[in-house]
Design an enzyme around this catalytic site. Structure first.
Site, short mmCIF file in Angstrom:
data_model
loop_
_atom_site.label_atom_id
_atom_site.label_comp_id
_atom_site.label_asym_id
_atom_site.label_seq_id
_atom_site.Cartn_x
_atom_site.Cartn_y
_atom_site.Cartn_z
N HIS A 97 0.85 -1.19 0.00
CA HIS A 97 0.00 0.00 0.00
C HIS A 97 0.88 1.23 0.00
O HIS A 97 1.95 1.23 0.61
CB HIS A 97 -0.91 0.01 1.25
CG HIS A 97 -2.08 0.90 1.08
ND1 HIS A 97 -2.03 2.24 1.32
CD2 HIS A 97 -3.35 0.64 0.66
CE1 HIS A 97 -3.22 2.78 1.07
NE2 HIS A 97 -4.03 1.83 0.67
N ASP A 138 -7.73 -5.63 0.08
CA ASP A 138 -8.20 -6.57 -0.94
C ASP A 138 -7.83 -8.02 -0.65
O ASP A 138 -8.28 -8.91 -1.37
CB ASP A 138 -7.63 -6.16 -2.31
CG ASP A 138 -8.29 -4.89 -2.84
OD1 ASP A 138 -9.50 -4.73 -2.60
OD2 ASP A 138 -7.61 -4.07 -3.47
N1 ACO Z 1 4.20 -7.71 -3.97
C1 ACO Z 1 5.54 -7.70 -4.07
N2 ACO Z 1 6.28 -6.58 -4.03
C2 ACO Z 1 5.62 -5.43 -3.88
C3 ACO Z 1 4.23 -5.37 -3.75
C4 ACO Z 1 3.52 -6.57 -3.80
N3 ACO Z 1 2.18 -6.59 -3.72
N4 ACO Z 1 3.85 -4.08 -3.60
C5 ACO Z 1 4.97 -3.36 -3.65
N5 ACO Z 1 6.05 -4.17 -3.82
C6 ACO Z 1 7.45 -3.76 -3.93
C7 ACO Z 1 7.74 -3.29 -5.36
O1 ACO Z 1 8.13 -4.36 -6.19
C8 ACO Z 1 8.85 -2.30 -5.12
O2 ACO Z 1 10.02 -3.01 -4.85
P1 ACO Z 1 11.46 -2.41 -5.31
O3 ACO Z 1 11.63 -1.16 -4.51
O4 ACO Z 1 12.42 -3.49 -4.91
O5 ACO Z 1 11.38 -2.16 -6.76
C9 ACO Z 1 8.44 -1.62 -3.81
O6 ACO Z 1 7.66 -2.60 -3.11
C10 ACO Z 1 7.60 -0.37 -4.01
O7 ACO Z 1 6.49 -0.71 -4.86
P2 ACO Z 1 5.64 0.37 -5.64
O8 ACO Z 1 4.69 -0.35 -6.54
O9 ACO Z 1 6.53 1.40 -6.26
O10 ACO Z 1 4.91 1.08 -4.42
P3 ACO Z 1 3.55 1.82 -4.43
O11 ACO Z 1 3.48 2.64 -3.23
O12 ACO Z 1 3.34 2.51 -5.74
O13 ACO Z 1 2.57 0.55 -4.33
C11 ACO Z 1 0.60 -0.58 -4.72
C12 ACO Z 1 1.30 0.52 -3.95
C13 ACO Z 1 0.36 -0.11 -6.18
C14 ACO Z 1 -0.75 -0.85 -4.06
C15 ACO Z 1 1.45 -1.86 -4.74
O14 ACO Z 1 1.74 -2.28 -3.44
C16 ACO Z 1 0.81 -2.98 -5.54
O15 ACO Z 1 0.89 -2.99 -6.78
N6 ACO Z 1 0.15 -3.97 -4.85
C17 ACO Z 1 -0.51 -5.05 -5.51
C18 ACO Z 1 -1.88 -4.62 -6.02
C19 ACO Z 1 -2.86 -4.39 -4.90
O16 ACO Z 1 -3.01 -5.19 -4.00
N7 ACO Z 1 -3.60 -3.28 -5.00
C20 ACO Z 1 -4.63 -2.90 -4.03
C21 ACO Z 1 -4.17 -1.76 -3.19
S1 ACO Z 1 -5.37 -1.33 -2.00
C22 ACO Z 1 -6.50 -0.49 -2.88
O17 ACO Z 1 -6.26 0.22 -3.79
C23 ACO Z 1 -7.91 -0.69 -2.54
#
Ligand code: ACO
Length: 377
Positions: A260, A314
């Protein structure tokens, strides 16, 4: 002009708001200052919607009026049903919902969003009608006739009735209502921001909500709840969880339902939803998906918790809906049904001190390029 570019506007405030607050380090979410755990214990979705929209818990007479207004506006016009009938049945329910909500605005006069009375009735209609649209589409696409709402049934009971033509187990309506509370609002997320941008143009609230529905649909936002259930079904049994998680992370794939932008601990909504899973399964028998989910959370914990990545809202919600027999592609529309009260609360707040959203950009292209005639390119 100073440019501190923050990709994804991470950490950049887009509004001042008194609607909800997240403490991402301590895992706290409050609506109008009240913790979500307290609302799930004592409140109902309709009461929480009132709290979000109007800023205070309703007094008895206010609550009666609100409940009666919403109940009386649950029906949808036959032309909205005709519109749904025209859509391809294999289409995604979020697209059907977005189309129907956009069309609703054509049926209700009063595009003047400065009319406070009209804004009240728009909010009533949107909160009341979204569940009817979702249930109608869920039936129409299988060739079944939509079921009109029943006024004597509560908000969540009535939704199950419109979906299945039977009155659900009382515990289901209770748990479902808590799920709606947990999804009702969440500060400046992507769909709320989208709605605010639309609201800032003084567009009508049906257009505001339709644009928010579009943003909620994506798998990085509300669409993740569907993907979680797909993932858990793929894993099949708890003993496959560890290798699945390791493979996914080694291949730089994201685990759906984890991570998140704001929470760096377990999302408090995931904790409450997990409790709801336990209540549901104690009464109605467990779900194999839940056992897999527990194991995924454990396996992912050792690898991801150090990076502040934990289950989000989720992760457990789809398991509850799956147990209730709700089609997987309806999970995100359920999210929208709940979140509409938060979107509308932000819409009303935006209107009080509106300023058109018109951010800046950092231009990274060229200047003064000559125009090359077609034959010279
Ligand atoms: N699984 C594995 N690694 C993850 C995940 C995940 N679910 N989420 C983040 N990371 C890692 C990324 O790979 C990245 O790693 P790195 O720094 O080594 O490259 C780091 O954490 C940062 O990730 P970002 O995507 O840049 O962080 P952001 O703050 O943009 O992410 C997000 C938020 C988009 C929700 C992300 O965690 C994600 O894509 N999660 C999966 C989808 C999901 O569950 N969405 C629902 C969110 S809740 C909602 O909207 C209702």
């Amino acid at each position: 002009m100073p440019h501190d570019f923050m990709p994804g506007l991470a950490g950049v405030p887009a509004a001042t708001s008194s609607i909800s607050d997240v403490d991402g380090q301590r895992g706290i979410l409050e609506y109008r200052g009240i913790r979500i755990e307290e609302l799930c214990t004592h409140s109902s979705y309709l009461e929480t919607a009132y709290l979000l929209l109007f800023g205070h818990l309703p007094a008895q007479a206010e609550f009666q009026q609100w409940t009666s207004d919403v109940t009386r506006h649950r029906r949808i016009k036959f032309r909205i049903i005709d519109l749904l009938k025209c859509l391809p049945e294999q289409g995604h329910p979020m697209d059907a919902l977005q189309a129907a909500v956009a069309a609703l605005g054509m049926f209700y006069p009063g595009r003047n969003v400065k009319d406070i009375e009209n804004n009240y009735w728009s909010a009533v209609r949107l909160v009341a009608k979204l569940p009817t649209i979702v249930a109608a589409w869920a039936r129409l696409r299988h060739g079944d006739a939509p079921i009109p709402p029943r006024d004597e049934l509560g908000f969540s009971e009535n939704f199950f009735y419109m979906l299945t033509e039977s009155v659900s187990h009382p515990l289901w309506a209770d748990i479902f209502d808590d799920c709606l509370i947990l999804h009702a609002e969440h500060t400046m997320n992507a769909s709320t921001f989208t709605g605010l941008v639309t609201a800032s143009t003084l567009a009508d609230p049906y257009t505001v909500v339709a644009s928010s529905i579009g943003a909620l649909k994506g798998p990085l936002h509300g669409g993740a709840n569907e993907e979680v259930v797909v993932m858990l079904k793929d894993i099949r049994t708890p003993d496959h969880a560890q290798s699945f998680v390791e493979d996914a992370l080694n291949n730089k794939k994201k685990l759906m339902g984890f991570g998140h932008r704001v929470y760096k601990v377990k999302d408090p909504r995931a904790t409450v939803l997990q409790g709801l899973c336990q209540r549901l399964f104690k009464e109605c028998g467990s779900s194999p998906l839940y056992q897999v989910a527990l194991e995924v959370e454990r396996a992912a914990g050792t690898l991801l918790n150090g990076k502040g990545i934990y289950p989000n809202v989720d992760f457990y919600s789809g398991i509850i809906y799956d147990k209730m027999g709700i089609d997987r592609d309806l999970f995100t529309p359920l999210f929208a049904m709940a979140r509409v009260s938060g979107w509308l609360a932000h819409w009303l707040e935006q209107l009080r001190e509106n300023k058109l959203f018109r951010p800046d950009q950092i231009y990274s292209g060229e200047h003064n390029r000559p125009y090359l005639p077609l034959e010279q390119r």
